[in-house]
Design a protein around this motif. Structure first.
Motif, PDB file in Angstrom:
ATOM      1  N   ALA A   6       2.259  -1.274   7.636  1.00  0.00           N
ATOM      2  CA  ALA A   6       1.911  -0.547   6.412  1.00  0.00           C
ATOM      3  C   ALA A   6       1.231  -1.473   5.402  1.00  0.00           C
ATOM      4  N   THR A   7       1.624  -2.739   5.407  1.00  0.00           N
ATOM      5  CA  THR A   7       0.981  -3.705   4.520  1.00  0.00           C
ATOM      6  C   THR A   7      -0.491  -3.867   4.871  1.00  0.00           C
ATOM      7  N   THR A  29       8.770   2.102   5.002  1.00  0.00           N
ATOM      8  CA  THR A  29       7.326   1.990   5.212  1.00  0.00           C
ATOM      9  C   THR A  29       6.552   2.449   3.983  1.00  0.00           C
ATOM     10  N   LEU A  30       7.020   3.498   3.324  1.00  0.00           N
ATOM     11  CA  LEU A  30       6.367   3.958   2.098  1.00  0.00           C
ATOM     12  C   LEU A  30       6.513   2.925   0.995  1.00  0.00           C
ATOM     13  N   ASP A  68       6.662  -0.372   1.374  1.00  0.00           N
ATOM     14  CA  ASP A  68       5.699  -1.436   1.646  1.00  0.00           C
ATOM     15  C   ASP A  68       4.282  -1.008   1.281  1.00  0.00           C
ATOM     16  N   LEU A  69       3.929   0.219   1.636  1.00  0.00           N
ATOM     17  CA  LEU A  69       2.597   0.720   1.330  1.00  0.00           C
ATOM     18  C   LEU A  69       2.385   0.821  -0.171  1.00  0.00           C
TER      19      LEU A  69
END
Length: 409
Positions: A229-230, A308-309, A311-312
């Motif tokens: 995600a990054t 994940t959200l 990190d994004l």
């Protein structure tokens, strides 16, 4: 009498026009800072103080590179490989799961987080690669402590799922991300070179390199976990930075159109005006972009617990701020520095500055003559004398300007 008065008026008007030619820049505005910032009339001298912005930019880059070299990155399980254990959360907490993991394996997990809310919430454990015996021991400990239930609502060991991630998969992600980044930069360079010019393409690519370096440096400095995600977030912020740079460059191109045929302003001054005219637009765009990112972070972390959200959202927040800075305080000043280094823009800048120096010398001479007149007590006419046309008779009382005749013996 009327004709004499009319002639003097015309002489004064002509002299005034002659003096106004040397006026290089309009007098500074009397409006406040925030009024000039909002209207885009030159609240910040970005180009004139570009050396200061270069020093700030260099300091940021050095700190980022130092962190990348000496601290490194905190790569997630997707890049380094490892095991992922997941089971229905029930009444389990992250701290309690960490304690069970530590008691069963003897080490701390990489991360433990709650994914989802309510009855669909699950606990996600990321750890180093575990062998089959360690997996069995951990599953038994988790089942004994939390009694996870299957879809039918009955406690079951099958509710605990385990999967392994190899380092090969992470290296494939990295390689594909680098290929995507290289293709993106090539397309960006071609587009800007065709749409604008080569120098703008160089400045835009330098700004993109700055954005990537600083964003990676922040991740290294703070210790954010680097996940797929990054990588996706970094590619996203490059698009935003490019958009902001193109907006500023479009205004620079508009303001500098035909600048080489004029001698009132330099290329850098027109570029500085373009930066100020688009400054509020860049700030508003950044604020509008930050609000949903902050909302995403709140919903992802505090309500849904989706890592994940998180990190994004983090990479987008950092990249948005850095991209806004680079497009205003780095890309455009770099463009002006390249332009004024050589070529027709450099010659034009020298011509304008030389003209201003001559005008300043003329004003200094007038001021000195005024002070001398005041000191001697005689009146001083500030109106410059108009040049006499060829063949025109001298004015009554005018002194001869030719050579004096030699005294005869």
């Amino acid at each position: 009498m009327t004709n004499s008065h009319t002639t003097r008026s015309l002489d004064k008007t002509s002299a005034t026009e002659t003096t106004d030619v040397f006026a290089a820049v309009e007098p500074p505005s009397k409006h406040g800072f925030f009024n000039r910032l909002y209207t885009g009339t030159g609240a910040i001298d970005v180009i004139g103080k570009r050396r200061m912005w270069y020093l700030i930019t260099a300091a940021i880059v050095l700190v980022s590179l130092g962190s990348i070299i000496f601290r490194g990155f905190n790569f997630g399980i997707d890049f380094e490989g490892g095991s992922r254990i997941q089971f229905p959360a029930g009444n389990a907490t992250s701290s309690a799961v960490e304690d069970v993991y530590r008691g069963a394996i003897g080490t701390d997990p990489v991360s433990v987080q709650t994914v989802g809310t309510g009855g669909s919430a699950t606990m996600l454990i990321r750890s180093e690669a575990l062998d089959q015996q360690q997996v069995e021991t951990l599953n038994n400990a988790l089942f004994t402590k939390f009694q996870p239930k299957d879809k039918a609502g009955n406690p079951s060991r099958a509710a605990i799922s385990t999967s392994d991630v190899s380092e090969t998969w992470g290296s494939q992600i990295t390689r594909k991300a680098l290929i995507a980044l290289a293709v993106f930069l090539v397309l960006v360079a071609v587009y800007i070179a065709v749409r604008f010019e080569t120098h703008m393409a160089i400045a835009a690519l330098a700004a993109l390199a700055f954005d990537v370096t600083v964003t990676a440096g922040v991740y290294s400095l703070v210790g954010f976990e680097v996940t797929p995600a990054t990588v996706i977030g970094i590619l996203t912020i490059l698009g935003f930075s490019l958009y902001d740079s193109v907006v500023v460059f479009d205004k620079v191109e508009e303001n500098t159109h035909g600048i080489l045929h004029l001698t009132r302003r330099t290329y850098g001054e027109q570029a500085n005006l373009a930066v100020n005219q688009t400054l509020m637009r860049s700030i508003n765009t950044a604020l509008i972009g930050i609000l949903p990112i902050v909302g995403l972070m709140v919903i992802a972390v505090w309500m849904l617990g989706v890592g994940t959200l998180k990190d994004l959202a983090l990479v987008q927040l950092v990249g948005l701020l850095i991209g806004t800075y680079s497009s205003i305080f780095f890309a455009t000043p770099l463009l002006v520095s390249i332009k004024e280094r050589w070529g027709p823009v450099a010659a034009h800048t020298r011509k304008v500055l030389a003209k201003r120096a001559g005008a300043a010398g003329a004003r200094a001479g007038v001021a000195a003559e005024r002070r001398a007149s005041m000191a001697s007590g005689r009146d001083f006419d500030e109106t410059p004398r108009a040049q006499r046309a060829a063949g025109q008779t001298p004015r009554p009382g005018a002194r001869p300007s030719g050579k004096r005749h030699k005294r005869r013996n």
